[in-house]
Motif scaffolding. Sequence first.
Motif, short mmCIF file in Angstrom:
data_model
loop_
_atom_site.label_atom_id
_atom_site.label_comp_id
_atom_site.label_asym_id
_atom_site.label_seq_id
_atom_site.Cartn_x
_atom_site.Cartn_y
_atom_site.Cartn_z
N ILE A 68 58.48 51.11 48.83
CA ILE A 68 58.03 49.44 48.94
C ILE A 68 57.72 48.28 47.83
O ILE A 68 58.09 47.21 47.37
N TRP B 65 55.19 45.54 56.57
CA TRP B 65 54.37 46.21 57.21
C TRP B 65 53.80 46.50 57.23
O TRP B 65 52.52 46.67 57.94
N LEU B 66 53.22 45.22 56.06
CA LEU B 66 51.30 44.79 56.63
C LEU B 66 50.63 44.29 57.66
O LEU B 66 49.88 44.10 58.02
N LEU B 67 51.49 43.49 57.78
CA LEU B 67 51.93 42.92 59.34
C LEU B 67 51.15 43.43 60.47
O LEU B 67 51.00 43.50 61.27
N THR B 68 52.31 43.86 60.54
CA THR B 68 52.59 45.56 61.51
C THR B 68 50.78 45.99 61.58
O THR B 68 50.34 46.55 61.90
N PHE B 69 50.34 46.53 60.40
CA PHE B 69 49.79 47.81 60.14
C PHE B 69 48.46 46.95 59.77
O PHE B 69 47.06 47.73 59.55
N THR B 70 47.81 45.79 59.36
CA THR B 70 47.09 45.66 59.06
C THR B 70 46.66 43.98 60.09
O THR B 70 45.61 44.64 60.54
N MET C 188 46.36 52.35 69.33
CA MET C 188 47.99 52.52 69.07
C MET C 188 48.52 53.47 69.28
O MET C 188 49.63 53.87 69.69
N THR D 66 40.05 48.50 61.62
CA THR D 66 41.09 49.12 61.82
C THR D 66 41.47 50.30 62.68
O THR D 66 42.22 50.62 63.13
N TRP E 88 47.22 38.43 48.74
CA TRP E 88 47.23 38.70 50.39
C TRP E 88 47.25 39.76 50.29
O TRP E 88 46.76 41.21 50.53
N PHE F 289 48.30 42.77 62.83
CA PHE F 289 48.03 42.89 63.69
C PHE F 289 46.73 43.70 64.37
O PHE F 289 46.19 43.56 65.75
N PRO F 290 46.36 45.53 64.35
CA PRO F 290 45.23 45.51 64.34
C PRO F 290 44.09 45.09 64.33
O PRO F 290 43.24 44.96 64.75
N THR G 124 49.79 51.92 54.21
CA THR G 124 49.47 51.09 54.49
C THR G 124 48.34 50.75 53.22
O THR G 124 47.98 49.49 52.64
N PRO H 286 59.70 44.06 52.80
CA PRO H 286 59.22 45.42 53.68
C PRO H 286 57.79 45.60 53.40
O PRO H 286 57.44 45.58 54.42
N ALA H 287 57.25 45.24 52.42
CA ALA H 287 55.56 44.84 52.49
C ALA H 287 55.25 43.97 53.33
O ALA H 287 53.97 44.54 53.62
N ILE H 288 55.70 42.73 53.21
CA ILE H 288 54.70 41.98 54.12
C ILE H 288 55.03 43.01 55.68
O ILE H 288 54.20 42.65 56.19
N LEU I 274 59.89 47.63 45.85
CA LEU I 274 60.84 46.66 45.42
C LEU I 274 59.57 44.95 45.78
O LEU I 274 60.03 43.97 45.17
N ALA I 275 58.92 45.50 46.54
CA ALA I 275 58.04 43.99 46.52
C ALA I 275 57.38 43.80 44.89
O ALA I 275 57.25 42.54 44.06
N PHE J 290 63.23 41.20 48.72
CA PHE J 290 62.47 41.85 48.40
C PHE J 290 61.09 42.36 48.66
O PHE J 290 60.25 43.85 48.68
N ILE J 291 60.38 41.39 48.87
CA ILE J 291 58.92 41.12 49.50
C ILE J 291 59.01 41.76 50.71
O ILE J 291 57.60 42.06 51.54
N PRO K 125 41.74 50.15 66.55
CA PRO K 125 42.54 49.62 67.37
C PRO K 125 44.23 50.65 67.10
O PRO K 125 44.88 50.56 67.44
#
Lengths: 283, 290
Positions: free
Chosen positions: A93, B22-27, A136, A129, A117, B29-30, A155, B18-20, A96-97, B15-16, A132
């Motif tokens: 990940i 992933w962080l939305l889901t595991f940071t 989950m 976190t 960010w 959202f929690p 994460t 997956p990172a975004i 790519l990023a 490219f970005i 939660p």
Amino acid sequence: MYRPKMPAWKRVLMIIAMVIATVWLIFPFYWAVITSLKKPADVFKLSFIPFVQFQPTLENWRTELTLRTKEVVGGLSTSFIVAVSAAAIALAIGTLAGYGLARFRYQRWKNRDIAMWILSQRFLPPAATVIPFFLMMRKFGLIDTPLALILVNVTFTIPFTVMILRDAFGELPLELEESALVDGCTPFQTLVWIALPLVAPALVSAAIISFAFTWNEFLFAFILTYSQATPMTVVIAGTQDTQGVQFWYVSTRMLMAVIPPTILAMAIQRYIVRGLTLGAVKG
Amino acid sequence: MAIRTRDKDRSRILFIAPAILWLLTFTLFPLLYSLYLSLHGSRFLRVTHFVGLENYRMVLTDYRFWQAFRVTLTFVVVDVIATTFIGLLLALLFNNPIKGIRLFRTLSTIPLLAAPVAIGYICMIIFYEEGGPINNLLVALGMNGINWISHPFWAKVAVCIADVWQWAPFAFMVLLAALQSVPDEMYEAAVLDTVSSWQTFIHITLPMIRHALVTVVLLRTVEAFKIFDIPFALTNGGPGLATRTLTFNVYTTGLRDQNLGEATAISFLLVIIMLTATFVFFRIYRSEYE
């Protein structure tokens, strides 16, 4: 390095200070090593030198590695599986990023804002976190599985892999990649065939830092696992509950937990400052 | 620097993404889920009904929260000041052409990537009151042993020592790297001007390593607020509440007492405290990061 010549007394003072600093640095590890080699009767005595002050024994190590395989060997293999998987995913990940942020100009959000960010994840306390996340994982039936630990540690390590690789790609000359694009490569092919091999050292250091952070993580591991998927950090914490103050076993486990990531750390000494400061200071 | 690609935005986003995601889901959202929990009551780890800010009111009137707040703040202040100061001293000391620097640098990497919980346990052995090496040594020297684990003040000292032991090498390595990048000409010029070494430090060295110093202080502040592993292992938060940090309280309230609402309220207050600290810091040192 230019330095004026030092007077002899100053040199002597400096060497004394250096010796003290070195002893201070290695004492806890030294104490763990000799405690793990002591018979229980010798542990609470003030003795520093094996063979001279006490008779060392490998009995503690033998007990841990042969009679307590489920806990100790199980803990080591869970830690290993979780740390390798989390590092691999975070690296994929992050590559790519990192490449995207170094090479393209994003329109809607600026590259710098996206990077900030992602970086800000490191500024968030894990305690924010943990509750939660626990709920989950319970919902999905992932409590006490390595997968839960992999998800959470990816994460936590994504900011490291993204920032390290963004800097590494950013320092490559553009010409090679541009000519690959002209020759008809897609951006993804350019990344894989041209850019990736050139950032191998950064890849290795990002992988090792992710591996070590995952290996060392305790709070989430302690809350998400209890018997089948306990990594080494949780196994050390369990020594005290089940066996009281058996310090000879605490020290064997402490050493087993500390050795793998620290050996790897020495291999990437040159990159470690940069990696741990997320690229803010060049080592 | 950007390269031109033939296909425009579409593939760049991949490219970005997956990172975004992933962080939305595991940071993110929690975090939102946590906010929801902090506004609700709970029973046996299940959400019951909306209670508004009641959990926050309960937490903010609870002496245990303020105790943990003070403990955390103490650890942060001591950690930041002591690690930075010791790290700087060591860096200045080892920024000299003396044999053994490389060995010391190599050894310094060890604490950085050693599990804090493991450090906590080995320190528990070292600080052990009846038969630990420190107290044994004090007794052998004819002094009294110190109640490292059972006295509230000394327990805090023990946690601070363990924490500083682990992180001073971090400050050392970052500051040494910065010192070694100071060009020699700067010092040569100072020597020609026959400036004292203290003045050389203030006027040449310090401004040159300012950026590294700011980075060390910022990163240590952020990390120190998270402190949990070392007090958990070394003193188990005790004696009483003496070394119980905010993260520790989130764990005990949420999972030991199973009070999800108050636990998440504490965690949000921790986030607010940390954000305030880092925001203030960024305001002061904004220029360093632009």
